[in-house]
Scaffold this motif. Sequence first.
Motif, PDB file in Angstrom:
ATOM      1  N   UNK A  20      -3.280  21.010  -7.228  1.00  0.00           N
ATOM      2  CA  UNK A  20      -2.312  20.361  -8.123  1.00  0.00           C
ATOM      3  C   UNK A  20      -1.035  20.359  -7.750  1.00  0.00           C
ATOM      4  N   UNK A  21      -0.610  21.452  -6.854  1.00  0.00           N
ATOM      5  CA  UNK A  21       0.685  21.287  -6.036  1.00  0.00           C
ATOM      6  C   UNK A  21       0.683  20.052  -4.758  1.00  0.00           C
ATOM      7  N   UNK A  36     -12.952  20.431 -16.922  1.00  0.00           N
ATOM      8  CA  UNK A  36     -12.963  21.427 -18.091  1.00  0.00           C
ATOM      9  C   UNK A  36     -12.512  22.671 -17.389  1.00  0.00           C
ATOM     10  N   UNK A  37     -12.974  22.809 -15.961  1.00  0.00           N
ATOM     11  CA  UNK A  37     -12.312  24.107 -15.326  1.00  0.00           C
ATOM     12  C   UNK A  37     -10.807  23.754 -15.060  1.00  0.00           C
ATOM     13  N   UNK A  38     -10.626  22.457 -14.735  1.00  0.00           N
ATOM     14  CA  UNK A  38      -8.956  22.223 -14.337  1.00  0.00           C
ATOM     15  C   UNK A  38      -8.267  22.596 -15.791  1.00  0.00           C
ATOM     16  N   UNK A  39      -8.681  22.066 -16.914  1.00  0.00           N
ATOM     17  CA  UNK A  39      -8.157  22.224 -18.195  1.00  0.00           C
ATOM     18  C   UNK A  39      -8.008  23.775 -18.487  1.00  0.00           C
ATOM     19  N   UNK A  40      -8.882  24.361 -18.153  1.00  0.00           N
ATOM     20  CA  UNK A  40      -8.907  25.934 -18.519  1.00  0.00           C
ATOM     21  C   UNK A  40      -7.626  26.548 -17.419  1.00  0.00           C
ATOM     22  N   UNK A  41      -7.514  25.916 -16.102  1.00  0.00           N
ATOM     23  CA  UNK A  41      -6.428  26.480 -15.403  1.00  0.00           C
ATOM     24  C   UNK A  41      -5.178  26.143 -15.870  1.00  0.00           C
ATOM     25  N   UNK A  42      -4.982  24.924 -16.463  1.00  0.00           N
ATOM     26  CA  UNK A  42      -3.788  24.642 -16.807  1.00  0.00           C
ATOM     27  C   UNK A  42      -3.405  25.158 -18.256  1.00  0.00           C
ATOM     28  N   UNK A  43      -4.113  25.677 -18.935  1.00  0.00           N
ATOM     29  CA  UNK A  43      -3.953  26.253 -20.258  1.00  0.00           C
ATOM     30  C   UNK A  43      -3.847  27.759 -20.121  1.00  0.00           C
ATOM     31  N   UNK A  97     -10.798  34.145  -9.974  1.00  0.00           N
ATOM     32  CA  UNK A  97      -9.492  33.899  -9.149  1.00  0.00           C
ATOM     33  C   UNK A  97      -9.416  32.836  -8.142  1.00  0.00           C
ATOM     34  N   UNK A  98     -10.552  32.814  -7.221  1.00  0.00           N
ATOM     35  CA  UNK A  98     -10.555  32.086  -6.170  1.00  0.00           C
ATOM     36  C   UNK A  98     -10.876  30.585  -6.549  1.00  0.00           C
ATOM     37  N   UNK A  99     -11.196  30.267  -7.651  1.00  0.00           N
ATOM     38  CA  UNK A  99     -11.301  28.806  -8.460  1.00  0.00           C
ATOM     39  C   UNK A  99      -9.898  28.575  -8.828  1.00  0.00           C
ATOM     40  N   UNK A 100      -9.184  29.325  -9.483  1.00  0.00           N
ATOM     41  CA  UNK A 100      -7.928  29.270  -9.847  1.00  0.00           C
ATOM     42  C   UNK A 100      -6.863  28.962  -8.798  1.00  0.00           C
TER      43      UNK A 100
END
Length: 348
Positions: free
Chosen positions: A47-48, A23-30, A37-40
Motif C-alpha cells: 500500500x505504501x 478480500x484480504x486487502x479489504x480486511x487489512x484496510x478495515x 501478522x506477516x500478511x498484514x
Amino acid sequence: MARKTSGSATIRDVAQAAGVSIKTVSNVLNGYPHVRPETRENVEQVIRELDYHVNVSARNLSRGRTGVIALVLPAVRGVYFAELADAVMREAAKVGLTVFIQQTNDERDRELKVLNGSYRSLVDGVIFSPLALGEQDAALFDVDFPLVLLGERIFDAGVDHVTMQNVEGARAAAEHVIALGARRIVPLGAKDDPSASSGTLRLQGFRQALEAHGLELDPRAVIGVRDYYHSTGAATMAEILNRGVVPDAVVAFADTLALGALAALTDRGLRVPEDVLLVGFDNIEETQYSLPPLTTIDPGRDEIAARAVALLEERIQLRLDGADREHQPPPRKVVVDFELVERQSTRR
C-alpha cells in the motif's frame, strides 16, 4: 509487473502485488484482527509503495450510504445559524461525515422540499430547522429517511428533536436585570408571527419574570420584528425611544438585536451599562468584542450540534443494519441546558 504510482493504484493492484485476495486487502484496510501478522505487514508495505488511497465515496456507496448529511437552516446569513453550522460540521467530522448545507430563506416550498425526499439520493440523513412550517404540518415529518428536528416551530412530530430552553433562558435574562435594580425593562425581539417561535417563547419567559416581581410592561415598548438582524435591532430600539419609552434595561431575544440596540442607544447618548443594562441571547462570538462586551444567554449551541449529529448518526446506522421502525428507539426529545454569561453590559 510494473507497479502503478502517484495514487493511481486500485485495490486490485494492491492484491496482485501482494499476492493475496482483494478480500484480504479489504480486511487489512478495515483493521480486521484475523489477518496473519506477516500478511498484514506485506499488504501494508505494498500500500505504501503504490501510494494507494481508499476511494471513500465508492466504499460508502457499496455500504449503502454516501457519508454526507444535510443541514437545512432558515438563513446562513443569521450569525447564530452560521455558528450552529460550524458546530455541526465539527461534530460531523468527528464521525467521518461531510455536511451539505442548504438554506430555505423561511420559504414554505423550500422547507416542504426537504420532507418530500429530494435529498435522499445525495445524503444519508437530514438535520432540519424549519421556520415556515408550523405545528399544523407535524404529520408531514413522517418520512422514511433519518431526520433530526431543530427549533421551536414544531413539537411532537414523531422524529428526534433537539431544542433549547427559550422560556427559561429569557426569564433568567430578565431576572438578572431585575436583580440589579431595573424596573423599566424593554423586550426586544417579539415576533410579528404569533405562532410558536423562539421570539414568542422568549417573550413568554420575559413576561413571567416581570409578573413574578410585580412589574408592568409598557405596551409602547413591544414592537414586533420580522427578523433578528443588527439593523432590525437598531431600528426597533430607535422607534421605542421615539415613542417616549426611557428604559433602564433592555432584554434582547438575539445578540444581533442587542448589538443593533447598543448602537441606537449610544447614538441617543444613553450609556451601557451606566444608563441602560443590556442583555442578549445566543452567545455568538461577536458579543465578546462589543463595547462593552455583552451579557448574554448561552443556549447550548455546541451541545445542540453534538446531540443532533449523534442522534442522526445512530438513525443512519440503524437503517443500514436493516432495523425497521418497530425495532428502533422511539423519537427522542432533547432539551439542552443554558447559561447566563455575565459581561460588562450589565456591570455598573
